[in-house]
Write a protein that holds these residues in place. Structure first.
Motif, PDB file in Angstrom:
ATOM      1  N   VAL A   9       0.859  -1.181   0.000  1.00 48.57           N
ATOM      2  CA  VAL A   9       0.000   0.000   0.000  1.00 48.57           C
ATOM      3  C   VAL A   9       0.895   1.231   0.000  1.00 48.57           C
ATOM      4  O   VAL A   9       1.643   1.468   0.955  1.00 48.57           O
ATOM      5  N   ILE A  10       0.840   2.014  -1.071  1.00 46.19           N
ATOM      6  CA  ILE A  10       1.694   3.188  -1.231  1.00 46.19           C
ATOM      7  C   ILE A  10       0.883   4.449  -0.924  1.00 46.19           C
ATOM      8  O   ILE A  10      -0.047   4.782  -1.645  1.00 46.19           O
ATOM      9  N   THR A  73      -1.614   7.467  -3.477  1.00 46.76           N
ATOM     10  CA  THR A  73      -0.844   8.705  -3.468  1.00 46.76           C
ATOM     11  C   THR A  73      -1.727   9.874  -3.895  1.00 46.76           C
ATOM     12  O   THR A  73      -2.900   9.687  -4.240  1.00 46.76           O
ATOM     13  N   GLN A  74      -1.157  11.091  -3.902  1.00 42.40           N
ATOM     14  CA  GLN A  74      -1.917  12.258  -4.341  1.00 42.40           C
ATOM     15  C   GLN A  74      -2.334  12.101  -5.799  1.00 42.40           C
ATOM     16  O   GLN A  74      -1.632  11.511  -6.618  1.00 42.40           O
ATOM     17  N   ARG A  75      -3.460  12.684  -6.128  1.00 45.38           N
ATOM     18  CA  ARG A  75      -4.123  12.436  -7.409  1.00 45.38           C
ATOM     19  C   ARG A  75      -3.268  12.770  -8.627  1.00 45.38           C
ATOM     20  O   ARG A  75      -3.304  12.063  -9.611  1.00 45.38           O
ATOM     21  N   HIS A  76      -2.523  13.851  -8.547  1.00 48.84           N
ATOM     22  CA  HIS A  76      -1.747  14.253  -9.719  1.00 48.84           C
ATOM     23  C   HIS A  76      -0.517  13.376  -9.931  1.00 48.84           C
ATOM     24  O   HIS A  76       0.176  13.519 -10.934  1.00 48.84           O
ATOM     25  N   LEU A  77      -0.260  12.418  -9.018  1.00 51.50           N
ATOM     26  CA  LEU A  77       0.878  11.508  -9.142  1.00 51.50           C
ATOM     27  C   LEU A  77       0.483  10.138  -9.699  1.00 51.50           C
ATOM     28  O   LEU A  77       1.359   9.316  -9.985  1.00 51.50           O
ATOM     29  N   HIS A  78      -0.806   9.891  -9.860  1.00 50.99           N
ATOM     30  CA  HIS A  78      -1.276   8.535 -10.146  1.00 50.99           C
ATOM     31  C   HIS A  78      -0.710   7.943 -11.428  1.00 50.99           C
ATOM     32  O   HIS A  78      -0.322   6.772 -11.469  1.00 50.99           O
ATOM     33  N   ALA A  88       7.171  -2.663 -13.746  1.00 51.03           N
ATOM     34  CA  ALA A  88       7.891  -3.535 -12.815  1.00 51.03           C
ATOM     35  C   ALA A  88       7.155  -4.858 -12.593  1.00 51.03           C
ATOM     36  O   ALA A  88       7.464  -5.604 -11.669  1.00 51.03           O
ATOM     37  N   SER A  89       6.154  -5.134 -13.431  1.00 54.60           N
ATOM     38  CA  SER A  89       5.404  -6.399 -13.407  1.00 54.60           C
ATOM     39  C   SER A  89       4.554  -6.568 -12.157  1.00 54.60           C
ATOM     40  O   SER A  89       4.401  -7.674 -11.623  1.00 54.60           O
ATOM     41  N   LYS A  90       3.967  -5.472 -11.687  1.00 53.41           N
ATOM     42  CA  LYS A  90       3.081  -5.524 -10.528  1.00 53.41           C
ATOM     43  C   LYS A  90       1.630  -5.325 -10.967  1.00 53.41           C
ATOM     44  O   LYS A  90       1.326  -4.464 -11.806  1.00 53.41           O
ATOM     45  N   ASN A  91       0.719  -6.109 -10.400  1.00 51.07           N
ATOM     46  CA  ASN A  91      -0.700  -5.816 -10.532  1.00 51.07           C
ATOM     47  C   ASN A  91      -0.980  -4.516  -9.779  1.00 51.07           C
ATOM     48  O   ASN A  91      -0.318  -4.223  -8.779  1.00 51.07           O
ATOM     49  N   VAL A  92      -1.972  -3.756 -10.240  1.00 46.54           N
ATOM     50  CA  VAL A  92      -2.198  -2.435  -9.656  1.00 46.54           C
ATOM     51  C   VAL A  92      -3.667  -2.214  -9.305  1.00 46.54           C
ATOM     52  O   VAL A  92      -4.556  -2.381 -10.141  1.00 46.54           O
ATOM     53  N   TYR A  93      -3.872  -1.829  -8.050  1.00 46.09           N
ATOM     54  CA  TYR A  93      -5.130  -1.226  -7.624  1.00 46.09           C
ATOM     55  C   TYR A  93      -4.836   0.243  -7.416  1.00 46.09           C
ATOM     56  O   TYR A  93      -3.905   0.601  -6.687  1.00 46.09           O
ATOM     57  N   SER A  94      -5.599   1.136  -8.056  1.00 40.90           N
ATOM     58  CA  SER A  94      -5.326   2.562  -7.932  1.00 40.90           C
ATOM     59  C   SER A  94      -6.577   3.332  -7.583  1.00 40.90           C
ATOM     60  O   SER A  94      -7.639   3.135  -8.168  1.00 40.90           O
ATOM     61  N   GLU A 104      -0.999   9.544 -20.546  1.00 43.90           N
ATOM     62  CA  GLU A 104      -0.755   8.607 -19.444  1.00 43.90           C
ATOM     63  C   GLU A 104      -1.852   7.548 -19.384  1.00 43.90           C
ATOM     64  O   GLU A 104      -1.573   6.363 -19.152  1.00 43.90           O
ATOM     65  N   CYS A 105      -3.099   7.951 -19.574  1.00 45.09           N
ATOM     66  CA  CYS A 105      -4.205   6.981 -19.599  1.00 45.09           C
ATOM     67  C   CYS A 105      -3.989   5.954 -20.703  1.00 45.09           C
ATOM     68  O   CYS A 105      -4.165   4.739 -20.499  1.00 45.09           O
ATOM     69  N   GLN A 106      -3.622   6.428 -21.870  1.00 41.92           N
ATOM     70  CA  GLN A 106      -3.386   5.533 -23.002  1.00 41.92           C
ATOM     71  C   GLN A 106      -2.218   4.588 -22.737  1.00 41.92           C
ATOM     72  O   GLN A 106      -2.265   3.410 -23.103  1.00 41.92           O
ATOM     73  N   GLU A 107      -1.179   5.081 -22.090  1.00 46.87           N
ATOM     74  CA  GLU A 107      -0.021   4.240 -21.786  1.00 46.87           C
ATOM     75  C   GLU A 107      -0.374   3.162 -20.772  1.00 46.87           C
ATOM     76  O   GLU A 107       0.091   2.021 -20.885  1.00 46.87           O
ATOM     77  N   ILE A 108      -1.201   3.480 -19.810  1.00 55.20           N
ATOM     78  CA  ILE A 108      -1.627   2.475 -18.833  1.00 55.20           C
ATOM     79  C   ILE A 108      -2.396   1.357 -19.522  1.00 55.20           C
ATOM     80  O   ILE A 108      -2.158   0.168 -19.275  1.00 55.20           O
ATOM     81  N   VAL A 109      -3.322   1.719 -20.408  1.00 55.57           N
ATOM     82  CA  VAL A 109      -4.071   0.699 -21.157  1.00 55.57           C
ATOM     83  C   VAL A 109      -3.116  -0.157 -21.979  1.00 55.57           C
ATOM     84  O   VAL A 109      -3.231  -1.394 -22.001  1.00 55.57           O
TER      85      VAL A 109
END
Length: 402
Positions: A9-10, A73-78, A88-94, A104-109
């Motif tokens: 949990v970050i 973390t703070q919203r503008h850092l997400h 880094a090969s981690k599953n992510v809950y954000s 950034e949205c496109q890169e996450i997808v």
């Protein structure tokens, strides 16, 4: 497919506090770490929840035993946090929002598609009873052809932390649109193709909402966007931080189709249907408030100050509603009696993530859905800057079937 999850949990702030125990108690989770740049915050969490501390986000990324990052973390850092975690090969809950830019949205997808990792956007309002009711009615064909809907998030800036903290002052309201968009877009089962946005300029003298007062050159404390949807309908979303309005702050106020309509005000939920077979113009009106409202609210509906209590947020935290009953049935028994929040949505979100990360199945609040909820708001901010001109919304498509 993972056998068991180890979650880091970050960010150990007030919101993350609501979720650590849920992660720890989920049967798919083996171990939970906590991490914060301010060591004292992590130590407080460590003591309260009896979990270990990991020294830094970088350490969590490097630790091969950790297969999940929970981003609070703070919203503008997400965007940056999530992208680095996926690489880094981690599953992510954000927590919401997904990211600060369309790119950034496109890169996450793209990364989720490439890596096949699990990503879940923790949008509480997807599980709000009003959204679940409208989805249920739409799936049953009760609305007919969707024509128009409206959703909003009214939350005065004096009552919330974001928008005031360093790095967030003057943030455009539609930077954080998902409390509205997740409800109306999931209920309409569609996505935005074009937006046009206008805003209200702050008149309080707070220089945060000026072109010079924030990194976004944002003057608007309230923003209102009209969205053209792919299904031919239209939706209105309002994100307001300057209304003299308390709670309930997140809701669908109306949804209208060729056959049926839903309307909400304070604590009353109405569903109407037109009898298309009848020769007479007749509407059947049903008060569905007891089905949609949280059980505690239903139990107190005859209180003399009921409406005022609802307007001030009473009974809108942990109590489930009848419309949520099917979802409650799938929650692990380990969650019984644990904390919940935001119209009893927290437990659903953590269960979604933990089950998807182990099974490899596509979660409902996946990266493709998150992008469709987030990107329209980011484009709308640009529309408002340009006087409300219509702008196209990039779309990342549907989530893969498997």
């Amino acid at each position: 497919m993972q056998k068991k999850l180890t979650v880091a949990v970050i960010g150990c702030g007030a919101f993350a506090h609501r979720f650590v125990r849920l992660f720890k108690c989920h049967p798919n989770v083996e171990k939970v770490y906590v991490c914060d740049l301010i060591r004292e915050k992590a130590e407080k969490f460590s003591k309260e929840f009896e979990v270990d501390i990991i020294d830094s986000f970088e350490s969590a990324l490097a630790d091969k035993s950790i297969n999940c990052i929970a981003n609070f973390t703070q919203r503008h850092l997400h965007g940056d946090i999530v992208i680095r975690a996926l690489k880094a090969s981690k599953n992510v809950y954000s927590a919401v929002p997904m990211a600060s830019t369309v790119e950034e949205c496109q890169e996450i997808v793209r990364l989720v598609e490439e890596t096949k990792l699990t990503y879940v956007i923790g949008e509480t309002c997807y599980y709000y009873p009003c959204a679940m009711f409208c989805r249920e009615m739409n799936e049953q064909g009760k609305f007919g052809d969707f024509a128009y809907g409206a959703a909003q998030y009214y939350h005065h800036i004096n009552d919330i932390s974001y928008g005031k903290r360093e790095g967030e002052r003057g943030m455009p309201p539609l930077f954080y649109p998902t409390h509205s968009t997740a409800m109306i877009l999931s209920a309409a089962n569609s996505y935005a193709t074009k937006v046009a946005c206008f805003g209200y300029k702050d008149k309080t003298g707070d220089k945060a909402f000026t072109k010079e007062g924030n990194p976004w050159e944002n003057e608007h404390i309230n923003q209102y966007v009209m969205m053209e949807l792919a299904n031919g309908g239209t939706a209105r979303v309002t994100e307001a931080r300057g209304f003299g309005y308390g709670r309930p702050s997140s809701y669908i106020s109306g949804m209208y189709g060729t056959k049926g309509s839903y309307e909400f005000s304070n604590a009353q939920h109405l569903f109407s249907e037109k009898d298309l077979e009848s020769e007479k113009e007749r509407i059947t009106l049903t008060d569905v408030s007891d089905y949609v409202n949280p059980q505690e609210m239903v139990e107190n509906k005859n209180a003399p100050d009921f409406k005022e209590q609802v307007a001030n947020g009473k009974w809108q935290w942990s109590s489930f509603s009848q419309v949520q009953a099917k979802e409650v049935a799938r929650l692990p028994k380990e969650f019984e009696g644990l904390e919940n929040g935001h119209m009893a949505s927290h437990q659903f979100l953590i269960d979604d993530f933990c089950k998807a990360a182990v099974s490899g199945e596509m979660p409902a609040l996946n990266a493709w859905f998150a992008a469709r909820c987030n990107i329209p708001g980011l484009v709308a901010i640009e529309s408002a800057k340009q006087g409300g001109i219509p702008l196209p919304v990039p779309d990342m498509g549907d989530a893969p079937k498997a």
